[in-house]
Design a protein around this motif. Structure first.
Motif, PDB file in Angstrom:
ATOM      1  N   GLN A 194       0.859  -1.179   0.000  1.00  0.00           N
ATOM      2  CA  GLN A 194       0.000   0.000   0.000  1.00  0.00           C
ATOM      3  C   GLN A 194       0.893   1.226   0.000  1.00  0.00           C
ATOM      4  O   GLN A 194       1.804   1.341   0.817  1.00  0.00           O
ATOM      5  CB  GLN A 194      -0.912   0.023   1.223  1.00  0.00           C
ATOM      6  N   LYS A 201       1.151   5.645  -1.667  1.00  0.00           N
ATOM      7  CA  LYS A 201       0.521   6.732  -2.399  1.00  0.00           C
ATOM      8  C   LYS A 201       0.586   6.431  -3.890  1.00  0.00           C
ATOM      9  O   LYS A 201       1.634   6.095  -4.423  1.00  0.00           O
ATOM     10  CB  LYS A 201       1.224   8.057  -2.094  1.00  0.00           C
ATOM     11  N   ASP A 202      -0.539   6.558  -4.552  1.00  0.00           N
ATOM     12  CA  ASP A 202      -0.588   6.229  -5.970  1.00  0.00           C
ATOM     13  C   ASP A 202       0.220   7.239  -6.781  1.00  0.00           C
ATOM     14  O   ASP A 202       0.218   8.435  -6.483  1.00  0.00           O
ATOM     15  CB  ASP A 202      -2.040   6.222  -6.454  1.00  0.00           C
ATOM     16  N   ASN A 261      -5.510  -2.070  -7.339  1.00  0.00           N
ATOM     17  CA  ASN A 261      -6.653  -1.183  -7.182  1.00  0.00           C
ATOM     18  C   ASN A 261      -6.169   0.154  -6.648  1.00  0.00           C
ATOM     19  O   ASN A 261      -5.103   0.242  -6.033  1.00  0.00           O
ATOM     20  CB  ASN A 261      -7.688  -1.790  -6.220  1.00  0.00           C
ATOM     21  N   THR A 262      -6.941   1.218  -6.890  1.00  0.00           N
ATOM     22  CA  THR A 262      -6.674   2.520  -6.289  1.00  0.00           C
ATOM     23  C   THR A 262      -7.946   3.017  -5.620  1.00  0.00           C
ATOM     24  O   THR A 262      -9.043   2.870  -6.159  1.00  0.00           O
ATOM     25  CB  THR A 262      -6.217   3.558  -7.332  1.00  0.00           C
ATOM     26  N   ASP A 279      -6.191   8.500  -3.115  1.00  0.00           N
ATOM     27  CA  ASP A 279      -4.815   8.698  -3.575  1.00  0.00           C
ATOM     28  C   ASP A 279      -3.911   7.539  -3.195  1.00  0.00           C
ATOM     29  O   ASP A 279      -2.691   7.648  -3.244  1.00  0.00           O
ATOM     30  CB  ASP A 279      -4.240   9.998  -2.987  1.00  0.00           C
ATOM     31  N   ARG A 280      -4.504   6.389  -2.836  1.00  0.00           N
ATOM     32  CA  ARG A 280      -3.711   5.239  -2.416  1.00  0.00           C
ATOM     33  C   ARG A 280      -3.784   4.125  -3.443  1.00  0.00           C
ATOM     34  O   ARG A 280      -4.828   3.866  -4.041  1.00  0.00           O
ATOM     35  CB  ARG A 280      -4.203   4.701  -1.063  1.00  0.00           C
ATOM     36  N   GLY A 281      -2.664   3.470  -3.648  1.00  0.00           N
ATOM     37  CA  GLY A 281      -2.606   2.306  -4.507  1.00  0.00           C
ATOM     38  C   GLY A 281      -2.485   1.049  -3.664  1.00  0.00           C
ATOM     39  O   GLY A 281      -1.747   1.025  -2.668  1.00  0.00           O
ATOM     40  N   TYR A 282      -3.226   0.010  -4.043  1.00  0.00           N
ATOM     41  CA  TYR A 282      -3.227  -1.258  -3.313  1.00  0.00           C
ATOM     42  C   TYR A 282      -2.872  -2.374  -4.292  1.00  0.00           C
ATOM     43  O   TYR A 282      -3.526  -2.541  -5.322  1.00  0.00           O
ATOM     44  CB  TYR A 282      -4.602  -1.523  -2.690  1.00  0.00           C
ATOM     45  N   TYR A 293      -7.454  11.161 -10.136  1.00  0.00           N
ATOM     46  CA  TYR A 293      -8.067   9.937  -9.660  1.00  0.00           C
ATOM     47  C   TYR A 293      -9.273   9.596 -10.538  1.00  0.00           C
ATOM     48  O   TYR A 293      -9.954  10.462 -11.054  1.00  0.00           O
ATOM     49  CB  TYR A 293      -8.559  10.096  -8.219  1.00  0.00           C
ATOM     50  N   GLY A 342     -12.886   5.565  -8.178  1.00  0.00           N
ATOM     51  CA  GLY A 342     -12.043   5.410  -6.999  1.00  0.00           C
ATOM     52  C   GLY A 342     -12.490   6.316  -5.870  1.00  0.00           C
ATOM     53  O   GLY A 342     -12.476   5.938  -4.702  1.00  0.00           O
TER      54      GLY A 342
END
Length: 327
Positions: free
Chosen positions: A133, A135-136, A161-162, A165-168, A286, A290
């Motif tokens: 995890q 920051k995207d 996935n996003t 503002d986070r990327g997973y 974004y 999302g």
């Protein structure tokens, strides 16, 4: 062009010294990328002969370039004619230099949110499950998959996935011999290396964009001006398009903190207000979906499939040799 690979201990003004050596030896920088992380620097610089514009093939000159740069860096310097993917190579150079084990020399104020990495074994399936995890941003997925591959793991399945503002990202990995992660020490090393992979490209400091007619010694002059005014370059991207230098520098003060605005303006006046512009980091764009997605979806990252890698992303990673295709 001829590629120069440089790794060593970072310090204020180091880039200025490197470019000064190249200018003195009549080397023109066609393009370059410089990363710094945890007190280490890695750079891939493509140079040509200033007089002929051709690659540098003279063995004696190559030896002289290596020797001079080695004195500046007090570390590894190599010359290559091979074609390579620059950013993947920078990851490999930093990884080989074990930047993930080192402590930062400068106490910088981070401009990016922390990276969270977890690693668990799914013994009944024989996989290790890696969750990241962060920051995207652009190339976040690339950075993580490069590192997993260079550590000798094969990605058999991944979900991305996003949210906001986070990327997973979730990866199901094994060693090349088909075994999962086998020890706590190995698990901790994977966590360290993936955290470093994400942080290397994180841009600390003010973004300065230089656009001006290219000339011999331009980079040496610009980076010397930075050094003389107490600015430290944390990352750089150098390119030349149609005789015009298009360069990007991220700078902090000598302590790794935000540079004073008056100093930035003073440097701009010396280099040229119309040539050197201050650019804020572009806001992340974004997807509407999302923003509207329920926060409860975050909890499903570790246990459910979110979005499989799209065919275009999968094809690009496969072509780079970063994943293997399995049915």
């Amino acid at each position: 062009s001829t590629a120069l690979e440089l790794t060593g201990t970072d310090r204020v003004g180091l880039l200025s010294e490197v470019f000064a050596v190249l200018s003195d030896l009549q080397c023109s920088v066609a393009d370059a990328k410089v990363w710094t992380h945890n007190g280490r620097i890695a750079s891939l610089i493509h140079v040509t002969d200033s007089n002929s514009g051709a690659p540098i093939e003279n063995v004696q000159l190559i030896s002289l370039i290596e020797a001079r740069l080695r004195n500046v860096l007090s570390a590894k310097t190599s010359v290559s004619m091979a074609v390579t993917h620059t950013e993947r190579r920078l990851h490999q150079m930093m990884f080989a230099d074990r930047d993930y084990e080192r402590k930062p020399i400068l106490e910088s104020v981070p401009t990016h949110s922390p990276v969270a990495v977890t690693v668990q074994n799914w013994l009944e399936r024989g996989y290790s499950v890696v969750n990241v995890q962060a920051k995207d941003r652009t190339k976040l997925l690339f950075d993580v998959v490069c590192t997993l591959t260079d550590m000798g793991y094969i990605v058999f399945h991944a979900t991305v996935n996003t949210i906001g503002d986070r990327g997973y990202m979730e990866f199901y990995i094994r060693h090349q011999d088909g075994t999962p992660i086998s020890s706590e020490a190995e698990r901790q090393r994977v966590i360290q290396c993936l955290e470093a992979a994400v942080e290397r490209r994180a841009s600390e400091g003010v973004r300065l964009e230089l656009s001006t007619p290219d000339r011999q010694g331009l980079l040496a002059d610009v980076t010397r001006t930075f050094r003389e005014n107490g600015l430290n370059v944390t990352r750089a991207e150098v390119s030349t398009m149609k005789e015009t230098a298009q360069n990007v520098f991220y700078v902090t003060d000598v302590m790794g903190k935000s540079a004073d605005g008056k100093i930035i303006e003073s440097v701009r006046e010396k280099i040229g207000l119309s040539c050197l512009r201050v650019k804020e980091l572009p806001p992340l764009v974004y997807h509407k979906e999302g923003r509207e997605r329920d926060e409860q979806a975050v909890g499903g990252v570790a246990g459910t499939v979110l979005l499989s890698l799209g065919s275009m992303v999968r094809k690009n990673l496969y072509n780079l040799g970063l994943i293997r295709s399995y049915s």
